[in-house]
Scaffold this motif. Structure first.
Motif, mmCIF file in Angstrom:
data_model
loop_
_atom_site.group_PDB
_atom_site.id
_atom_site.type_symbol
_atom_site.label_atom_id
_atom_site.label_comp_id
_atom_site.label_asym_id
_atom_site.label_seq_id
_atom_site.Cartn_x
_atom_site.Cartn_y
_atom_site.Cartn_z
ATOM 1 N N LYS A 245 0.853 -1.193 0.000
ATOM 2 C CA LYS A 245 0.000 0.000 0.000
ATOM 3 C C LYS A 245 0.882 1.234 0.000
ATOM 4 C CE LYS A 245 -4.319 -1.390 1.966
ATOM 5 N NZ LYS A 245 -5.173 -1.399 3.152
ATOM 6 N N ILE A 246 0.433 2.266 -0.649
ATOM 7 C CA ILE A 246 1.198 3.499 -0.699
ATOM 8 C C ILE A 246 0.726 4.383 0.449
ATOM 9 C CG2 ILE A 246 1.930 5.428 -2.161
ATOM 10 C CD1 ILE A 246 2.615 2.564 -3.228
ATOM 11 N N GLY A 248 -0.174 7.261 2.952
ATOM 12 C CA GLY A 248 -0.687 8.620 2.715
ATOM 13 C C GLY A 248 -1.821 8.670 1.706
HETATM 14 N N1 COA Z 1 -2.230 2.107 -1.618
HETATM 15 C C1 COA Z 1 -2.611 1.181 -2.522
HETATM 16 N N2 COA Z 1 -3.837 0.624 -2.535
HETATM 17 C C2 COA Z 1 -4.697 1.033 -1.602
HETATM 18 C C3 COA Z 1 -4.364 2.000 -0.643
HETATM 19 C C4 COA Z 1 -3.079 2.542 -0.685
HETATM 20 N N3 COA Z 1 -2.698 3.468 0.199
HETATM 21 N N4 COA Z 1 -5.432 2.226 0.162
HETATM 22 C C5 COA Z 1 -6.396 1.420 -0.279
HETATM 23 N N5 COA Z 1 -5.956 0.691 -1.335
HETATM 24 C C6 COA Z 1 -6.715 -0.295 -2.079
HETATM 25 C C7 COA Z 1 -6.709 -1.599 -1.304
HETATM 26 O O1 COA Z 1 -5.610 -2.419 -1.645
HETATM 27 C C8 COA Z 1 -8.037 -2.187 -1.696
HETATM 28 O O2 COA Z 1 -7.909 -2.741 -2.968
HETATM 29 P P1 COA Z 1 -8.673 -4.111 -3.336
HETATM 30 O O3 COA Z 1 -10.137 -3.786 -3.171
HETATM 31 O O4 COA Z 1 -8.245 -4.377 -4.739
HETATM 32 O O5 COA Z 1 -8.208 -5.118 -2.342
HETATM 33 C C9 COA Z 1 -8.939 -0.972 -1.815
HETATM 34 O O6 COA Z 1 -8.073 0.126 -2.127
HETATM 35 C C10 COA Z 1 -9.716 -0.677 -0.551
HETATM 36 O O7 COA Z 1 -8.781 -0.503 0.488
HETATM 37 P P2 COA Z 1 -8.970 -1.001 1.983
HETATM 38 O O8 COA Z 1 -7.630 -1.142 2.629
HETATM 39 O O9 COA Z 1 -9.882 -2.202 2.028
HETATM 40 O O10 COA Z 1 -9.757 0.215 2.586
HETATM 41 P P3 COA Z 1 -9.882 0.528 4.076
HETATM 42 O O11 COA Z 1 -11.000 1.441 4.194
HETATM 43 O O12 COA Z 1 -9.890 -0.661 4.951
HETATM 44 O O13 COA Z 1 -8.453 1.209 4.346
HETATM 45 C C11 COA Z 1 -6.704 2.576 4.908
HETATM 46 C C12 COA Z 1 -8.206 2.484 4.645
HETATM 47 C C13 COA Z 1 -6.379 3.978 5.410
HETATM 48 C C14 COA Z 1 -6.304 1.575 5.994
HETATM 49 C C15 COA Z 1 -5.939 2.275 3.601
HETATM 50 O O14 COA Z 1 -6.335 3.166 2.601
HETATM 51 C C16 COA Z 1 -4.438 2.325 3.800
HETATM 52 O O15 COA Z 1 -3.842 1.347 4.271
HETATM 53 N N6 COA Z 1 -3.781 3.469 3.451
HETATM 54 C C17 COA Z 1 -2.361 3.606 3.630
HETATM 55 C C18 COA Z 1 -2.050 3.964 5.079
HETATM 56 C C19 COA Z 1 -2.422 5.369 5.415
HETATM 57 O O16 COA Z 1 -2.131 6.306 4.690
HETATM 58 N N7 COA Z 1 -3.048 5.527 6.594
HETATM 59 C C20 COA Z 1 -3.467 6.823 7.098
HETATM 60 C C21 COA Z 1 -4.945 6.927 7.125
HETATM 61 S S1 COA Z 1 -5.489 8.556 7.538
#
Ligand code: COA
Length: 369
Positions: A245-246, A248
């Motif tokens: 995951k990227i 941010g």
């Molecule tokens: N980079 C790449 N892909 C991403 C992503 C990211 N930062 N965030 C979400 N995705 C993708 C997931 O792989 C998933 O793809 P899929 O449906 O093909 O499996 C889809 O988008 C949905 O993501 P998901 O992780 O299920 O959503 P969520 O609501 O559970 O997650 C976060 C939210 C914040 C946990 C997630 O976006 C993330 O891990 N982001 C990176 C960490 C971050 O910046 N955190 C700070 C939050 S304020």
């Protein structure tokens, strides 16, 4: 039984503090964009979150004076901090221990939120100063809460423009309804445990890279791209190709853009220009354009704060400490609300392991072997 992984989309309780309904962030009914654009002060927003109304001018003056006057630490806390802040662990681990320590060197049964918030801010600034081998700074009664926090962290008193920007940064991080760390704090509060225990648990949750720890990872990624002189888009493609995951990008609530990120982007650009850090900003722009086009993923609150904190002269390992300092105000608002409710948070789970096993039969088998 129906259940939602990660409690996604589940409404677990009511709150009057903040809302992300329709992907709009509001504090006690006021749009955060409006609050930020009107250049509210951090302490005004803390008052709003705690009492769900805006303060009068007199109330605000007194609230600010009270908070600033409490931004001092007991000698015993400082003595112990000088020791633990130098430990090689991650600063968020130091903060976890420090928050717990505050609950030991202060009056855990009687301390109220203003004192606790003030001490958390000072302790966080102190951790950063101690790790930088810089002298510990006393609070300046002439400055507001955000300015004092910035001054005590960096040793520099902000000019009016920086003061306004930093107040906005703090406001945008102050609360976010039932995010992971706030919910953690509420779970602990629901057992009627003390404030310091609630905050210690919240710090533990914020530390993780899927929550507050993302800002540090964003900066690591930017540094990696810069140091290897790599094409930012190739870098991202590579990371995604490896199933990573990227940091941010993406958000559980905001699927069409994090309203905080738009405001933070402008602040990041201004500060990057002033501090000769536009290389970072330009890479961020390229990555953001690519992520949007490829996966419809928008930058979240941590994306631009990484650059903002760098421009303020902070080490990347301390970025999440600043997030914790701001969010302490929201955690305390939620702990107060939860304590008033007097309802234990205790959900159920769906058991999916083996059933109908017999201990006697299985241990007999073992014996027979
Ligand atoms: N980079 C790449 N892909 C991403 C992503 C990211 N930062 N965030 C979400 N995705 C993708 C997931 O792989 C998933 O793809 P899929 O449906 O093909 O499996 C889809 O988008 C949905 O993501 P998901 O992780 O299920 O959503 P969520 O609501 O559970 O997650 C976060 C939210 C914040 C946990 C997630 O976006 C993330 O891990 N982001 C990176 C960490 C971050 O910046 N955190 C700070 C939050 S304020």
């Amino acid at each position: 039984m129906d259940h939602a992984k990660g409690l996604a989309g589940i409404v677990v309780d009511e709150t009057k503090i903040s809302s992300t309904k329709n992907e709009k962030l509001t504090y006690a009914g006021y749009s955060v964009e409006e609050i930020a654009k009107a250049h509210a002060s951090f302490e005004e927003v803390v008052f709003l979150l705690w009492y769900t109304r805006l303060p009068s001018e007199d109330e605000l003056r007194e609230f600010r004076r009270d908070l600033v006057s409490k931004m001092v630490l007991p000698a015993e806390t400082i003595r112990l901090l000088l020791y633990i802040a130098k430990e090689p662990q991650h600063p968020m681990s130091i903060l976890r221990t420090t928050t717990s320590l505050l609950g030991t060197t202060n009056d855990v049964d009687h301390d109220e939120p203003p004192k606790i918030l003030a001490k958390m801010l000072t302790a966080i600034a102190a951790i950063i100063r101690i790790r930088d081998d810089e002298p510990f700074l006393d609070v300046d009664p002439e400055l507001g809460v955000a300015d004092n926090f910035l001054y005590m962290m960096t040793g520099k008193k902000p000019n009016a423009e920086l003061s306004q920007m930093f107040n906005t940064v703090m406001i945008l991080h102050a609360d976010h309804e039932f995010n992971a760390s706030t919910f953690t704090a509420r779970v602990v509060a629901s057992t009627m445990s003390d404030y310091y225990s609630c905050l210690t648990a919240a710090v533990c949750a914020l530390k993780g890279p899927l929550h507050g720890g993302a800002n540090e990872r964003v900066f690591e990624m930017l540094n990696e791209i810069m140091s290897q002189d790599e094409d930012p888009i190739d870098f991202i493609k590579n990371e995604i190709g490896r199933g990573r995951k990227i940091m941010g990008f993406g958000h559980r609530i905001y699927k069409h853009g994090d309203p905080r990120a738009y405001i933070l982007k402008d602040i990041a650009e201004k500060l990057a220009e002033e501090t000769d850090n536009m290389d970072y900003y330009n890479i961020q722009q390229q990555l953001a354009d690519y992520m949007l086009e490829k996966d419809h993923l928008h930058p979240n609150v941590d994306y631009y704060t990484a650059l903002i904190y760098h421009c303020l002269g902070l080490e990347k390992e301390t970025f999440t400490l600043v997030f914790a300092a701001c969010r302490t105000s929201g955690w305390l608002a939620h702990v107060m609300e939860q304590r008033r409710e007097k309802t234990l948070i205790r959900p159920n789970s769906e058991y999916v392991g083996p059933t109908n096993r017999s201990y006697l039969e299985d241990t007999a088998v073992k014996e027979a072997r």
